[in-house]
Design an enzyme around this catalytic site. Sequence first.
Site, PDB file in Angstrom:
ATOM      1  N   HIS A  18     -19.762  14.134  87.359  1.00 30.12           N
ATOM      2  CA  HIS A  18     -19.227  14.701  86.119  1.00 30.12           C
ATOM      3  C   HIS A  18     -18.713  13.588  85.205  1.00 30.12           C
ATOM      4  CE1 HIS A  18     -18.292  18.471  88.676  1.00 30.12           C
ATOM      5  NE2 HIS A  18     -19.300  18.782  87.878  1.00 30.12           N
ATOM      6  N   LYS A  42     -17.009  33.110  91.533  1.00 25.92           N
ATOM      7  CA  LYS A  42     -16.738  32.187  92.631  1.00 25.92           C
ATOM      8  C   LYS A  42     -15.254  32.242  92.990  1.00 25.92           C
ATOM      9  CE  LYS A  42     -20.267  28.781  91.387  1.00 25.92           C
ATOM     10  NZ  LYS A  42     -20.504  27.390  91.020  1.00 25.92           N
ATOM     11  N   ARG A  91     -29.234  17.622  87.733  1.00 24.88           N
ATOM     12  CA  ARG A  91     -29.271  16.698  88.865  1.00 24.88           C
ATOM     13  C   ARG A  91     -30.654  16.605  89.472  1.00 24.88           C
ATOM     14  NH1 ARG A  91     -24.530  19.561  91.860  1.00 24.88           N
ATOM     15  NH2 ARG A  91     -26.255  20.986  91.759  1.00 24.88           N
ATOM     16  N   SER A 129     -20.128  19.752  93.486  1.00 19.36           N
ATOM     17  CA  SER A 129     -18.742  20.115  93.803  1.00 19.36           C
ATOM     18  C   SER A 129     -18.664  20.933  95.086  1.00 19.36           C
ATOM     19  CB  SER A 129     -18.126  20.903  92.647  1.00 19.36           C
ATOM     20  OG  SER A 129     -17.959  20.080  91.528  1.00 19.36           O
TER      21      SER A 129
END
Length: 161
Positions: A18, A42, A91, A129
């Site tokens: 990040h 979440k 990513r 994460s």
Amino acid sequence: MQTTAIYPGTFDPVTNGHLDLIARASRLYHKVLVAVAVNRGKAPLFSLDERVELARAVTSEFANVEVIGFDNLLVDCARQHGANVILRGLRAVSDFEYEFQLAGMNRRLAPELETVFLTPAEQYEFISSSMIREIAQLNGDVSCFVPDLVHQSLINKFRPQ
């Protein structure tokens, strides 16, 4: 034209990946808003306030970066804060399909906003994460994947009471 980019995410926790994107975005845009999402889908490890404070602490070196929390549609948050670019990180190829759909939906909801994709430096491509949370929960060393303050916060979060 001064360009403000909004970089949304849950940042639970903030990773070096990040920070890599934030650092590069801070050189590309007049202002970068790091928008920390509530994300009701979440169960975050850190509260919204904790995530905002951690993100503020680890981005304090960037004069043109501001960290905000939000609990509404990203496009509405972007409009409220004068952003004209949505910044997204990619990513891996597996991220692309979801991000492409999201960019299309955001374009339909707010045609004045452009979505720009940045890829992280290769040493951060594999960091997520959720992976960091899992490793930290099992007492693994994540110190090379997150800033020192975040690492200490993870240790404190998982310390036996």
